[in-house]
Scaffold this motif. Structure first.
Motif, PDB file in Angstrom:
ATOM      1  N   ASP A  51       7.875  -5.332 -12.024  1.00  9.71           N
ATOM      2  CA  ASP A  51       8.185  -6.262 -10.937  1.00  9.71           C
ATOM      3  C   ASP A  51       7.761  -5.637  -9.604  1.00  9.71           C
ATOM      4  N   THR A  52       6.749  -6.228  -8.990  1.00  6.48           N
ATOM      5  CA  THR A  52       6.265  -5.721  -7.700  1.00  6.48           C
ATOM      6  C   THR A  52       6.328  -6.797  -6.620  1.00  6.48           C
ATOM      7  N   LYS A  53       7.042  -7.872  -6.910  1.00  4.09           N
ATOM      8  CA  LYS A  53       7.108  -8.999  -5.986  1.00  4.09           C
ATOM      9  C   LYS A  53       7.604  -8.594  -4.597  1.00  4.09           C
ATOM     10  N   ALA A  54       8.597  -7.728  -4.527  1.00  8.81           N
ATOM     11  CA  ALA A  54       9.201  -7.356  -3.242  1.00  8.81           C
ATOM     12  C   ALA A  54       8.461  -6.213  -2.545  1.00  8.81           C
ATOM     13  N   ILE A  55       7.397  -5.727  -3.145  1.00 10.03           N
ATOM     14  CA  ILE A  55       6.652  -4.613  -2.561  1.00 10.03           C
ATOM     15  C   ILE A  55       5.514  -5.159  -1.707  1.00 10.03           C
ATOM     16  N   SER A  56       5.393  -4.651  -0.516  1.00  6.08           N
ATOM     17  CA  SER A  56       4.356  -5.091   0.405  1.00  6.08           C
ATOM     18  C   SER A  56       3.018  -4.426   0.062  1.00  6.08           C
ATOM     19  N   LEU A  57       2.022  -5.244  -0.251  1.00  7.56           N
ATOM     20  CA  LEU A  57       0.687  -4.736  -0.558  1.00  7.56           C
ATOM     21  C   LEU A  57       0.099  -4.017   0.656  1.00  7.56           C
ATOM     22  N   GLY A  58       0.237  -4.606   1.826  1.00  5.77           N
ATOM     23  CA  GLY A  58      -0.299  -3.996   3.041  1.00  5.77           C
ATOM     24  C   GLY A  58       0.326  -2.647   3.333  1.00  5.77           C
ATOM     25  N   MET A  59       1.635  -2.539   3.153  1.00  4.76           N
ATOM     26  CA  MET A  59       2.329  -1.282   3.417  1.00  4.76           C
ATOM     27  C   MET A  59       1.851  -0.198   2.465  1.00  4.76           C
ATOM     28  N   TYR A  60       1.740  -0.505   1.188  1.00  6.66           N
ATOM     29  CA  TYR A  60       1.309   0.513   0.229  1.00  6.66           C
ATOM     30  C   TYR A  60      -0.165   0.847   0.390  1.00  6.66           C
ATOM     31  N   LEU A  61      -0.977  -0.116   0.756  1.00 10.29           N
ATOM     32  CA  LEU A  61      -2.390   0.169   1.004  1.00 10.29           C
ATOM     33  C   LEU A  61      -2.534   1.138   2.179  1.00 10.29           C
ATOM     34  N   MET A  62      -1.818   0.855   3.272  1.00  8.95           N
ATOM     35  CA  MET A  62      -1.875   1.758   4.427  1.00  8.95           C
ATOM     36  C   MET A  62      -1.263   3.119   4.104  1.00  8.95           C
ATOM     37  N   SER A  63      -0.195   3.130   3.324  1.00  7.06           N
ATOM     38  CA  SER A  63       0.438   4.401   2.951  1.00  7.06           C
ATOM     39  C   SER A  63      -0.500   5.266   2.127  1.00  7.06           C
ATOM     40  N   VAL A  64      -1.165   4.670   1.135  1.00  8.84           N
ATOM     41  CA  VAL A  64      -2.075   5.438   0.286  1.00  8.84           C
ATOM     42  C   VAL A  64      -3.230   6.009   1.117  1.00  8.84           C
ATOM     43  N   ILE A  65      -3.757   5.215   2.015  1.00 11.46           N
ATOM     44  CA  ILE A  65      -4.843   5.705   2.879  1.00 11.46           C
ATOM     45  C   ILE A  65      -4.331   6.820   3.789  1.00 11.46           C
ATOM     46  N   GLY A  66      -3.172   6.619   4.399  1.00 10.87           N
ATOM     47  CA  GLY A  66      -2.595   7.634   5.279  1.00 10.87           C
ATOM     48  C   GLY A  66      -2.284   8.928   4.542  1.00 10.87           C
ATOM     49  N   LEU A  91       1.629   9.305  -6.726  1.00 16.06           N
ATOM     50  CA  LEU A  91       2.781   8.424  -6.932  1.00 16.06           C
ATOM     51  C   LEU A  91       2.593   7.086  -6.212  1.00 16.06           C
ATOM     52  N   ALA A  92       2.161   7.140  -4.971  1.00 13.75           N
ATOM     53  CA  ALA A  92       1.948   5.908  -4.205  1.00 13.75           C
ATOM     54  C   ALA A  92       0.812   5.087  -4.799  1.00 13.75           C
ATOM     55  N   LEU A  93      -0.197   5.754  -5.320  1.00 12.28           N
ATOM     56  CA  LEU A  93      -1.319   5.053  -5.936  1.00 12.28           C
ATOM     57  C   LEU A  93      -0.876   4.303  -7.193  1.00 12.28           C
ATOM     58  N   VAL A  94       0.028   4.898  -7.966  1.00 13.02           N
ATOM     59  CA  VAL A  94       0.572   4.210  -9.145  1.00 13.02           C
ATOM     60  C   VAL A  94       1.232   2.901  -8.723  1.00 13.02           C
ATOM     61  N   ILE A  95       2.009   2.941  -7.660  1.00  5.17           N
ATOM     62  CA  ILE A  95       2.687   1.738  -7.176  1.00  5.17           C
ATOM     63  C   ILE A  95       1.669   0.723  -6.667  1.00  5.17           C
ATOM     64  N   LEU A  96       0.669   1.167  -5.935  1.00  6.10           N
ATOM     65  CA  LEU A  96      -0.362   0.270  -5.423  1.00  6.10           C
ATOM     66  C   LEU A  96      -1.125  -0.393  -6.568  1.00  6.10           C
ATOM     67  N   ILE A  97      -1.497   0.378  -7.563  1.00  3.29           N
ATOM     68  CA  ILE A  97      -2.214  -0.179  -8.716  1.00  3.29           C
ATOM     69  C   ILE A  97      -1.336  -1.181  -9.451  1.00  3.29           C
ATOM     70  N   ALA A  98      -0.057  -0.854  -9.622  1.00  6.92           N
ATOM     71  CA  ALA A  98       0.874  -1.786 -10.270  1.00  6.92           C
ATOM     72  C   ALA A  98       0.998  -3.066  -9.468  1.00  6.92           C
ATOM     73  N   LYS A  99       1.045  -2.943  -8.146  1.00  2.11           N
ATOM     74  CA  LYS A  99       1.144  -4.130  -7.286  1.00  2.11           C
ATOM     75  C   LYS A  99      -0.068  -5.041  -7.496  1.00  2.11           C
ATOM     76  N   LEU A 100      -1.244  -4.449  -7.605  1.00  2.34           N
ATOM     77  CA  LEU A 100      -2.460  -5.242  -7.812  1.00  2.34           C
ATOM     78  C   LEU A 100      -2.516  -5.793  -9.234  1.00  2.34           C
ATOM     79  N   LYS A 101      -2.059  -5.028 -10.200  1.00  8.15           N
ATOM     80  CA  LYS A 101      -2.111  -5.430 -11.610  1.00  8.15           C
ATOM     81  C   LYS A 101      -1.087  -6.513 -11.955  1.00  8.15           C
ATOM     82  N   TYR A 102       0.130  -6.369 -11.455  1.00 10.98           N
ATOM     83  CA  TYR A 102       1.215  -7.277 -11.822  1.00 10.98           C
ATOM     84  C   TYR A 102       1.458  -8.370 -10.793  1.00 10.98           C
ATOM     85  N   LYS A 103       0.452  -8.673 -10.022  1.00 12.85           N
ATOM     86  CA  LYS A 103       0.534  -9.676  -8.954  1.00 12.85           C
ATOM     87  C   LYS A 103       0.970 -11.022  -9.482  1.00 12.85           C
TER      88      LYS A 103
END
Length: 79
Positions: free
Chosen positions: A26-41, A67-79
């Protein structure tokens, strides 16, 4: 010493979210933009640690990046 404690806590803060996302998918409540910026940062902090020769900074951000990349990938995968 303070930097090491900060690095450990910041890195470990991602673990509960990774576990929850992998268990529930379940990644519905996770912000894609926030995790994308976090992974880059985090990647940039990791690169900075490498350039400066600061192994503590490099290693802490390498683990956090993964760890953050796992969450980002999950967010994109389980959209």
């Amino acid at each position: 010493m303070i930097g090491t404690i900060a690095g450990v806590l910041t890195t470990l803060s991602f673990v509960p979210q990774v576990i929850k996302v992998l268990q529930t998918k379940d990644t519905k409540a996770i912000s894609l933009g926030m995790y994308l910026m976090s992974v880059i940062g985090i990647f940039l902090w990791m690169a900075h640690g490498y350039v400066m020769g600061d192994m503590a900074l490099l290693i802490a951000n390498l683990i956090t990046f993964c760890l953050a990349l796992v969450i980002l990938i999950a967010k994109l995968k389980y959209k």
